[in-house]
Design an enzyme around this catalytic site. Structure first.
Site, PDB file in Angstrom:
ATOM      1  N   ASN A  49     -75.109 -37.513   5.490  1.00  0.00           N
ATOM      2  CA  ASN A  49     -75.305 -36.242   6.215  1.00  0.00           C
ATOM      3  C   ASN A  49     -76.143 -36.483   7.466  1.00  0.00           C
ATOM      4  OD1 ASN A  49     -74.155 -35.293   3.857  1.00  0.00           O
ATOM      5  ND2 ASN A  49     -76.092 -34.622   2.987  1.00  0.00           N
ATOM      6  N   ASP A  50     -77.237 -37.209   7.278  1.00  0.00           N
ATOM      7  CA  ASP A  50     -78.091 -37.473   8.434  1.00  0.00           C
ATOM      8  C   ASP A  50     -77.560 -38.619   9.277  1.00  0.00           C
ATOM      9  OD1 ASP A  50     -80.189 -35.592   8.604  1.00  0.00           O
ATOM     10  OD2 ASP A  50     -80.921 -36.340   6.681  1.00  0.00           O
TER      11      ASP A  50
ATOM     12  N   GLU B 236     -80.368 -43.500   6.774  1.00  0.00           N
ATOM     13  CA  GLU B 236     -79.804 -42.295   7.385  1.00  0.00           C
ATOM     14  C   GLU B 236     -80.074 -42.235   8.879  1.00  0.00           C
ATOM     15  OE1 GLU B 236     -81.367 -38.966   5.122  1.00  0.00           O
ATOM     16  OE2 GLU B 236     -83.317 -39.906   4.968  1.00  0.00           O
TER      17      GLU B 236
ATOM     18  N   ARG C 122     -76.438 -31.444  12.325  1.00  0.00           N
ATOM     19  CA  ARG C 122     -75.577 -31.292  11.150  1.00  0.00           C
ATOM     20  C   ARG C 122     -75.323 -29.831  10.789  1.00  0.00           C
ATOM     21  NH1 ARG C 122     -79.382 -33.866   6.398  1.00  0.00           N
ATOM     22  NH2 ARG C 122     -78.572 -32.350   4.938  1.00  0.00           N
TER      23      ARG C 122
ATOM     24  N   ARG D  63     -83.521 -34.897  -5.133  1.00  0.00           N
ATOM     25  CA  ARG D  63     -84.113 -34.348  -3.899  1.00  0.00           C
ATOM     26  C   ARG D  63     -85.408 -33.661  -4.316  1.00  0.00           C
ATOM     27  NH1 ARG D  63     -78.383 -33.263  -2.141  1.00  0.00           N
ATOM     28  NH2 ARG D  63     -78.188 -34.121  -0.052  1.00  0.00           N
TER      29      ARG D  63
ATOM     30  N   CYS E 220     -75.415 -41.448  -0.973  1.00  0.00           N
ATOM     31  CA  CYS E 220     -75.784 -40.198  -1.646  1.00  0.00           C
ATOM     32  C   CYS E 220     -75.537 -38.989  -0.760  1.00  0.00           C
ATOM     33  CB  CYS E 220     -77.236 -40.242  -2.120  1.00  0.00           C
ATOM     34  SG  CYS E 220     -78.403 -40.419  -0.770  1.00  0.00           S
TER      35      CYS E 220
ATOM     36  N   ARG F 201     -86.396 -39.486  -4.767  1.00  0.00           N
ATOM     37  CA  ARG F 201     -86.713 -39.575  -3.336  1.00  0.00           C
ATOM     38  C   ARG F 201     -87.998 -38.807  -3.087  1.00  0.00           C
ATOM     39  NH1 ARG F 201     -82.537 -37.247   1.003  1.00  0.00           N
ATOM     40  NH2 ARG F 201     -83.347 -35.237   0.348  1.00  0.00           N
TER      41      ARG F 201
ATOM     42  N   HIS G 209     -77.419 -17.521  -2.410  1.00  0.00           N
ATOM     43  CA  HIS G 209     -77.486 -17.462  -3.868  1.00  0.00           C
ATOM     44  C   HIS G 209     -76.174 -16.997  -4.470  1.00  0.00           C
ATOM     45  CE1 HIS G 209     -82.058 -17.385  -4.566  1.00  0.00           C
ATOM     46  NE2 HIS G 209     -81.539 -18.565  -4.795  1.00  0.00           N
TER      47      HIS G 209
HETATM   48  C1  PEP Z   1     -78.289 -37.274   3.640  1.00  0.00           C
HETATM   49  O1  PEP Z   1     -78.881 -37.184   4.728  1.00  0.00           O
HETATM   50  O2  PEP Z   1     -77.086 -37.615   3.528  1.00  0.00           O
HETATM   51  C2  PEP Z   1     -79.007 -36.988   2.400  1.00  0.00           C
HETATM   52  C3  PEP Z   1     -78.503 -37.257   1.209  1.00  0.00           C
HETATM   53  O3  PEP Z   1     -80.200 -36.359   2.538  1.00  0.00           O
HETATM   54  P1  PEP Z   1     -80.358 -34.761   2.763  1.00  0.00           P
HETATM   55  O4  PEP Z   1     -78.972 -34.167   2.790  1.00  0.00           O
HETATM   56  O5  PEP Z   1     -81.179 -34.274   1.654  1.00  0.00           O
HETATM   57  O6  PEP Z   1     -81.022 -34.736   4.099  1.00  0.00           O
HETATM   58 MG    MG Z   2     -81.024 -36.816   4.741  1.00  0.00          MG
END
Ligand code: PEP
Ligand code: MG
Length: 868
Positions: free
Chosen positions: A752-753, A729, A763, A598, A800, A635, A491
């Site tokens: 990210n995934d 992803e 990750r 999200r 994204c 999503r 935070h």
């Molecule tokens: C991702 O995986 O890039 C993504 C946008 O989803 P999250 O980071 O919420 O898993």
């Molecule tokens: Mg993801």
């Protein structure tokens, strides 16, 4: 059940049904603790009505803080525990309205608790409601249960046969001579330690033996036949305990009790732990991260340069200033008290006063349109209502501690547990618990912690800053801060970003030894603190700050202009959001819509799932915050993996990232997906162009199942068709984009995934972090594959994941042919400005080179960072 040795005459006590419904034998209850009569002998009822009533006359002697269980002591001394549903403790009081309080005298049939049948049915493991004699071993020689349909407060559900005291035997019978037996060490496997339920199971089991039985933890010990004594020891997960018995049946007792302790006293999710087992990789029950206090900390970055201290970036920006060390004063407290009623009152009054302060603080921040900070203090109010925390404090008071002492032990214990969690987001909440905990402690003791006076141009250095400290910071005086604790998603980091103050978390501890007044440079983006700086360096930094500020001002001025390359190619730049405030902020920063809501953020930080109405309201408000016709991609719930929800238990998994995650949870529990889909569809007329997106799609079958649910709900509501897309992803989705494109309306690449699944690197792994890079050519190749498949069928592709906000990745993604970039709100103006400075042709050349490169490092070298 072992009856006491001599029970000459028996007294029969009729116990009425506590709820209306059908009687079920206790051994058929799908919970080993009840079925095994570990809490005591009793019955269960499958309820048809929603009111729990008193099964006998008596005094209310205990009410569980989660309001689902209550104990009445009858005039004969029977402790009759009534327990609504199974695993209802997780509902934390939502859906239960209690009609009585502890100490009340009640008559058989008096209403005790009214509960929401539907909520219990959907959120608990079972509706089965138990009535159990908690002091069976002491009081009963038998129990005669009835069968069939029973009416609450009218029908007899069971007859308790009391074991009368032996004539002439005043008090306890003299213990048979025997020996002392002590067990080997046992590691407590119960994820939240020996809390009320396992403590009552242990005391009941112990009560069946004649020997004196004691639970030991180091020097600490307690009577194992007393729930209070066990709870008062605050035995935690992984504590090492022993159990000893002294008496004629000591051998049997220890054999039985040690084994029961080892296997978790019947608690679901408790997995026996052998001594010497490592802590790493342990998960708690139901998908909640295990409260592991001793998880090995992530290796801290250490610098070889004595003048440079390393940490992690918490809020970007450069700060030049002089060090101000912030230290928190300890508050002195008395330990013991002999008036627990007074101490309880003191605690309750102090909590009430703190709640009033927090509400005032929240209102003030909300009126200053500082919604993010206001939300943090709303979360603090939630902490003060947490039944587990209150339970811990009250049990300390009951053990003879003062309110201040018991409260401080409770919240520090609770905060330590949180701090030990592997989930960075949850671990970051530890500071909130400490913050709100000391607020209440100040109220109890009347002592106030001194607030430091901050001179202009200060760089604050602290072990940790509380959200209260940070919220009261004046950005015109604070040039930056660094803490030895915390992480990028704490935070404090969120607040620093909101206040636009450069900040570094997890800095090397030697920062605490830097003398006050030392001139330093804090680089929030690189996560460094530099000391012994020359005047020349300071001037260079000041000039750089000036240039950065000017550039940001210009970018913001042009934020509403489209992101069109110099050769006329438009890329849509939209926002990644977690809620309404982000949506509102995005609009002011030039967002052309929302590319990723999200929605799990709507579900986090709550005690129960949001209802359809609540969700519909949130989605509608967000849609209205956008400009009419702008896209809003919602999503569906993406939990599991690293995002647990307390009220949506997922069984422990070996590899949670490869298990029940994203859409798999929605397909496993379709009622959650259906509710959310209906709520989203109800926002379809609110002005924005709603799109629905499913997370973690890895096979076409999963998409078809989710889409079918979606279409069923849409048809039932009579809403016009809405575009339905998927997150890309998982490599399988990228490779098969061509096949998916025949059925999905759009793709959004979650880098990210996609990066973690392509490179097989977690990750969040601290050691692998530098290599988990979306610019790895393998990941870029999959994005290109996705774009090819999608474009062949006329579908659009967005990105994204974090790569969309990475200035080195933007030219490559544009060159690969991505149509939309969904980026973090503060990054919108700079990403748009960057695209306006590029030509599509140059981007395509760079992308071709990147796809042929051999490493992420080589790719980054193609797109060097401007040092400004
Ligand atoms: C991702 O995986 O890039 C993504 C946008 O989803 P999250 O980071 O919420 O898993
Ligand atoms: Mg993801």
């Amino acid at each position: 059940m072992s009856a006491p040795a001599s029970a000459p005459t028996a007294t029969r006590v009729s116990l009425l049904a506590p709820v209306t419904g059908v009687l079920v034998p206790i051994e058929q209850v799908p919970d080993p603790v009840f079925a095994g009569r570990m809490v005591g002998d009793g019955i269960s009822i499958d309820p048809l009505e929603n009111t729990l009533v008193a099964p006998c006359d008596g005094e209310v002697v205990h009410l569980h803080p989660s309001l689902h269980a209550l104990t009445i002591r009858s005039p004969e001394g029977l402790e009759v525990l009534t327990h609504i549903g199974l695993d209802t403790v997780r509902m934390r009081g939502e859906g239960f309205t209690v009609q009585v309080k502890v100490g009340d005298q009640v008559k058989a049939g008096d209403p005790l608790i009214v509960f929401d049948l539907d909520m219990v049915a959907t959120q608990a493991k079972s509706l089965l409601t138990q009535m159990v004699i908690a002091n069976t071993a002491d009081m009963l020689s038998g129990l005669e249960p009835e069968t069939g349909f029973v009416t609450a407060g009218k029908s007899v559900a069971a007859v308790a046969i009391l074991a009368e005291a032996v004539e002439g035997a005043e008090g306890a019978a003299p213990r048979q001579p025997g020996k002392k037996v002590t067990s080997d060490a046992i590691i407590v496997p119960n994820p939240v330690g020996l809390h009320a339920r396992p403590a009552s199971v242990l005391s009941n089991l112990a009560a069946q033996y004649e020997s004196d039985i004691t639970l030991h933890r180091g020097e600490d010990q307690g009577n194992a036949k007393s729930v209070m004594a066990i709870m008062g020891m605050e035995v935690r997960f992984r504590d090492k305990v022993r159990i000893s018995a002294y008496g004629a049946d000591a051998d049997e007792a220890i054999k039985d009790l040690a084994e029961q302790l080892r296997i978790g006293l019947g608690e679901e999710g408790a997995v026996p732990i052998e001594e010497g087992a490592t802590e790493e990789g342990t998960t708690g029950p139901s998908g909640t991260p295990a409260p592991v206090a001793a998880v090995a900390p992530a290796p801290r970055r250490r610098s070889d340069d004595p003048n440079v201290l390393l940490g992690v970036s918490a809020s970007p920006g450069l700060g030049v200033g002089t060090v101000l060390q912030i230290r928190h004063e300890e508050i002195d407290v008395e330990e013991n008290s002999n008036d627990r009623h007074r101490e309880r009152r003191k605690l309750n009054d102090s909590i009430d006063r703190s709640l009033v302060q927090l509400t005032a603080l929240e209102d003030r921040l909300a009126s200053q349109a500082d919604a993010e900070k206001a939300a943090i203090f709303a979360a603090h109010r939630e902490i003060l209502r947490d039944p587990e925390l209150l339970d811990l404090a009250n049990s300390g008071i009951d053990k003879g501690k003062t309110a201040a002492y018991a409260w401080r032990s409770a919240y520090t214990n609770y905060a330590d547990k949180l701090a030990g969690l592997k989930n960075e987001l949850l671990a970051g909440r530890a500071i909130d618990v400490r913050d709100v905990g000391s607020r209440v402690l100040e109220e109890i003791t009347g002592q106030r912690r001194e607030k430091a006076l901050i001179p202009p141009g200060s760089i604050l250095v602290a072990e940790d800053l509380t959200p209260s400290d940070t919220a009261s910071l004046d950005p015109s005086k604070v040039a930056g801060f660094c803490t030895t604790a915390g992480g990028a998603s704490s935070h404090v980091a969120i607040l620093a970003r909101a206040l636009d103050i450069p900040a570094v978390a997890g800095i090397e501890p030697r920062a605490l030894d830097i003398p006050e007044g030392t001139r330093v440079i804090l680089d929030g983006a690189k996560g460094t603190l530099r000391q012994n700086v020359t005047e020349e360096e300071v001037q260079r930094i000041r000039a750089r700050q000036e240039r950065q500020a000017q550039r940001r001002a210009v970018e913001l001025e042009h934020a509403d202009e489209p992101a069109t390359t110099t050769d006329g190619h438009h890329v849509e730049v939209v926002a990644n959001i977690g809620g309404l405030e982000d949506a509102q902020a995005g609009v002011t920063k030039g967002a052309e819509g929302v590319g990723l809501l999200r929605s799990e953020f709507v579900f986090l930080d709550r005690r129960s799932a949001p209802t359809e109405d609540e969700q519909a309201q949130i989605y509608t408000d967000i849609a209205k915050a956008l400009k009419p016709g702008q896209p809003l991609v919602i999503r569906t719930l993406d939990v599991g993996g690293d995002k647990p929800l307390p009220y949506l238990p997922i069984a422990p998994e070996e590899n949670p990232f490869l298990g029940q995650r994203g859409i798999r949870v929605g397909l496993d529990r379709p009622e959650i997906l259906r509710t959310q889909v209906r709520a989203i569809l109800r926002a379809a007329d609110a002005g924005a162009k709603i799109n629905v997106m499913f997370p973690m799609i890895s096979t076409i079958e999963d998409f078809r199942l989710a889409k079918a649910i979606f279409e069923e709900e849409r048809n039932a509501l009579g809403v016009m068709p809405v575009p339905v897309g998927i997150m890309c992803e998982v490599p399988s989705t990228a490779v098969m984009a061509h096949q998916f494109a025949a059925e999905v309306d759009f793709f959004s690449v979650g880098t990210n995934d996609l990066t973690q699944y392509t490179l097989a690197m977690d990750r969040g792994h601290p050691k692998l972090a530098p290599q988990v890079d979306a610019l790895n050519p393998a990941v870029l190749g999959l994005i290109a594959e996705c774009v090819r498949g999608a474009h062949a069928a006329g579908r659009w592709v967005g990105v994204c994941g974090g790569a969309a906000s990475d200035v080195q990745a933007v030219p490559l993604l544009v060159g690969i042919g991505v149509d939309e970039l969904s980026v973090s709100v503060p990054a919108i103006p700079s990403v748009k400005a960057l695209i306006r400075s590029l030509s599509l042709e140059r981007c395509q050349e760079l992308a071709a080179q990147a796809l042929g490169a051999e490493s992420a490092e080589a790719v980054r070298a193609l797109v060097p960072l401007d040092d400004d």
